[in-house]
Write a protein that holds these residues in place. Structure first.
Motif, short mmCIF file in Angstrom:
data_model
loop_
_atom_site.label_atom_id
_atom_site.label_comp_id
_atom_site.label_asym_id
_atom_site.label_seq_id
_atom_site.Cartn_x
_atom_site.Cartn_y
_atom_site.Cartn_z
N TYR A 255 -6.68 3.49 0.58
CA TYR A 255 -6.76 4.93 0.81
C TYR A 255 -5.95 5.44 -0.64
O TYR A 255 -5.96 6.37 -1.19
CB TYR A 255 -5.96 5.28 1.98
CG TYR A 255 -5.75 6.60 2.23
CD1 TYR A 255 -6.65 7.61 2.68
CD2 TYR A 255 -4.24 7.44 2.15
CE1 TYR A 255 -6.52 8.74 2.91
CE2 TYR A 255 -4.15 8.62 2.41
CZ TYR A 255 -5.33 9.32 2.75
OH TYR A 255 -5.00 10.48 3.17
N LEU B 62 -17.23 8.09 6.58
CA LEU B 62 -16.03 8.73 6.06
C LEU B 62 -15.96 8.94 4.57
O LEU B 62 -15.79 10.13 4.09
CB LEU B 62 -14.98 7.92 6.39
CG LEU B 62 -13.48 8.48 6.21
CD1 LEU B 62 -13.32 9.76 7.21
CD2 LEU B 62 -12.55 7.46 6.84
N SER B 63 -16.26 8.01 3.79
CA SER B 63 -15.88 8.11 2.48
C SER B 63 -16.95 7.38 1.38
O SER B 63 -16.83 7.53 0.32
CB SER B 63 -14.56 7.07 2.09
OG SER B 63 -15.22 5.54 2.72
N ALA C 187 -11.07 -1.27 3.06
CA ALA C 187 -11.79 -1.13 4.19
C ALA C 187 -12.15 0.17 4.64
O ALA C 187 -11.36 0.96 5.24
CB ALA C 187 -10.90 -1.96 5.30
N THR C 188 -13.65 0.40 4.43
CA THR C 188 -13.67 2.00 4.77
C THR C 188 -15.33 2.31 5.22
O THR C 188 -16.08 1.15 4.91
CB THR C 188 -13.39 2.90 3.65
OG1 THR C 188 -13.61 4.23 3.88
CG2 THR C 188 -14.30 2.50 2.20
N LYS D 267 0.97 -1.06 -0.17
CA LYS D 267 0.09 -0.01 0.08
C LYS D 267 0.71 1.23 -0.06
O LYS D 267 1.61 1.49 1.05
CB LYS D 267 -0.79 -0.03 1.03
CG LYS D 267 -1.60 1.03 1.31
CD LYS D 267 -2.82 0.70 2.57
CE LYS D 267 -3.88 1.66 2.82
NZ LYS D 267 -4.82 1.09 3.83
N ILE E 177 -6.61 9.53 8.83
CA ILE E 177 -7.98 10.19 8.74
C ILE E 177 -8.98 9.25 9.54
O ILE E 177 -8.89 8.07 9.61
CB ILE E 177 -8.46 10.02 7.15
CG1 ILE E 177 -10.00 10.40 7.07
CG2 ILE E 177 -8.33 8.85 6.52
CD1 ILE E 177 -10.13 11.92 7.08
N ARG F 207 -6.70 5.05 -3.41
CA ARG F 207 -7.78 5.52 -4.47
C ARG F 207 -7.99 6.89 -4.53
O ARG F 207 -8.75 7.50 -5.44
CB ARG F 207 -9.19 4.60 -4.54
CG ARG F 207 -9.97 5.07 -3.36
CD ARG F 207 -11.32 4.23 -2.95
NE ARG F 207 -12.17 4.53 -2.20
CZ ARG F 207 -11.82 4.40 -1.00
NH1 ARG F 207 -10.55 3.68 -0.60
NH2 ARG F 207 -12.70 4.86 0.14
N PHE G 271 -8.72 5.77 11.00
CA PHE G 271 -7.82 4.88 10.22
C PHE G 271 -6.59 5.56 10.59
O PHE G 271 -5.68 6.08 9.49
CB PHE G 271 -8.17 4.93 8.68
CG PHE G 271 -9.58 4.21 8.56
CD1 PHE G 271 -9.37 2.91 8.26
CD2 PHE G 271 -10.59 4.70 8.48
CE1 PHE G 271 -10.61 2.12 7.81
CE2 PHE G 271 -11.80 4.11 8.42
CZ PHE G 271 -11.85 2.81 8.13
N1 LIG Z 1 -8.20 1.14 5.06
C1 LIG Z 1 -8.05 2.44 4.59
O1 LIG Z 1 -7.35 2.73 4.00
N2 LIG Z 1 -9.16 3.20 4.86
C2 LIG Z 1 -8.99 4.76 4.98
C3 LIG Z 1 -10.53 5.36 4.56
C4 LIG Z 1 -10.67 5.63 3.27
O2 LIG Z 1 -9.72 5.67 2.32
O3 LIG Z 1 -11.86 5.46 2.85
#
Ligand SMILES: NC(=O)NCCC(=O)O
Length: 370
Positions: A220, A249-250, A244-245, A182, A188, A222, A191
């Motif tokens: 993250y 949050l997202s 995993a989010t 990664k 954030i 992305r 996390f």
């Molecule tokens: N697992 C992870 O990177 N979560 C961060 C939250 C996000 O990018 O939506």
């Protein structure tokens, strides 16, 4: 209705929009309609017996005169943890193996060539230990089902016991092709991954498999357009985004980011997210002013695939375990590239030059002032 009860955007549109408007709304929101895949009845009944959602869609490309179609079936698996987070660790891992194992068996029935699991799939979000057993487990599945397996794990490496958030890519021969770590580590909300992972050092590796060139942009990553860009520069035809989010949050970003990357880079992308709410015995805070709490919130699933023409598959449920089977003809990548030419018209050397200048000390932004 709570966030954990709302099933999916598509279902909501389907049950509330008038028939006459529905297809136009879907065209504008989701692009060209993806056709449903006919999945074998043994797979449909196995999924229902094992209590997970099974959906299948097809992205088609135009027939070409000089190249045969390059159809590949991809399986995206989303799941909740099986045992509570305070159960003995080995029991938790074994339970996850058996759950995902039975889902992969259904993927095999559906003719899946490449399967990808969610980020750190074999553990809850705070159970971070090296997983060699998980690696063996995935390698056995790969060989047994002649399937490339993308297995995101927690990796512990070397003398310094460095922890990485890694996706291992296992060839359909059962051999490990390599790994992708990664690149971008979140700081954030809850996390706080920088307290235990190092930023990846494997760059933007692309894996040449029998079914196409694939890459893994973990969670993250992305949010970073240049991260997607570099996988594409190295020739990725499909980029997986195991995640995993949580909803608060997202979720509004989820349907945009991987899809936008597919459009911008003339490739397919596959976004996968876990489901459920993971409860931890000890309360924790994240220094963001929120009260101490016992969970990260609701992991909203909604795994989907996006194509270079801007279309996307419907998503899996926001709440249930699921397997999304997507057939994609990789010829679509070049067909769309020939049509839109984003790669050909990209001013990469200009950007590279300006970027290099902008990260040097003393950089003065190019702003014209009155
Ligand atoms: N697992 C992870 O990177 N979560 C961060 C939250 C996000 O990018 O939506």
């Amino acid at each position: 209705m709570s966030a954990c009860e709302f099933e999916s955007l598509e279902e909501s549109l389907e049950s509330h929009l008038p028939e006459a408007e529905l297809s136009e709304v879907k065209r504008i929101l989701f692009g060209k309609e993806t056709q449903k895949l006919d999945l074998p009845s043994c797979a449909v009944s196995a999924a229902s017996e094992r209590d997970f959602e099974l959906k299948g869609f097809r992205f088609e490309a135009a027939q070409e005169q000089l190249r045969p179609p390059r159809r590949v079936r991809v399986g995206l698996i989303q799941n909740r943890i099986v045992l509570p987070t305070d159960a003995p660790i080995l029991d938790q891992i074994n339970a996850m193996h058996s759950r995902v194992g039975e889902m992969v068996e259904v993927a095999a029935m559906c003719g899946v060539n490449i399967v990808c699991f969610q980020e750190t799939w074999s553990e809850s979000t705070n159970l971070y230990v090296c997983r060699s057993a998980t690696l063996c487990f995935a390698a056995v599945l790969a060989k047994k089902y002649n399937m490339v397996v993308v297995s995101p794990i927690l990796e512990r490496e070397g003398l310094h016991s460095t922890l990485w958030n890694t996706a291992v890519v296992i060839s359909n021969s059962g051999h490990v092709l390599g790994k992708s770590r990664k690149n971008h580590i979140p700081r954030i909300g809850d996390f706080n991954e920088s307290t235990y992972y190092m930023e990846g050092d494997t760059g933007h590796t692309v894996f040449q498999t029998q079914f196409g060139n694939i890459a893994v942009n973990i969670c993250y990553g992305r949010h970073h357009p240049l991260n997607w860009l570099m996988y594409s520069m190295n020739g990725a035809e499909i980029i997986f985004n195991p995640s995993a989010t949580v909803g608060a949050l997202s979720e509004p970003m989820w349907s945009i980011e991987a899809r936008n990357a597919a459009i911008a880079h003339h490739c397919f992308t596959c976004a996968i997210n876990r489901v459920g709410t993971e409860h931890f015995k000890s309360e924790f805070t994240s220094g963001d002013g929120k009260k101490a709490h016992h969970d990260f919130g609701h992991f909203y699933g909604s795994s989907y695939a996006a194509a270079p023409d801007g279309s996307r598959s419907p998503g899996l449920s926001r709440t249930r375990d699921g397997l999304l089977v997507v057939e994609m003809d990789l010829n679509l990548n070049r067909q769309i590239s020939d049509k839109w030419s984003f790669k050909m018209t990209g001013r990469y050397s200009e950007y590279a030059e300006e970027l290099t200048k902008s990260v040097r000390p003393g950089f003065k932004p190019n702003i014209v002032k009155e």
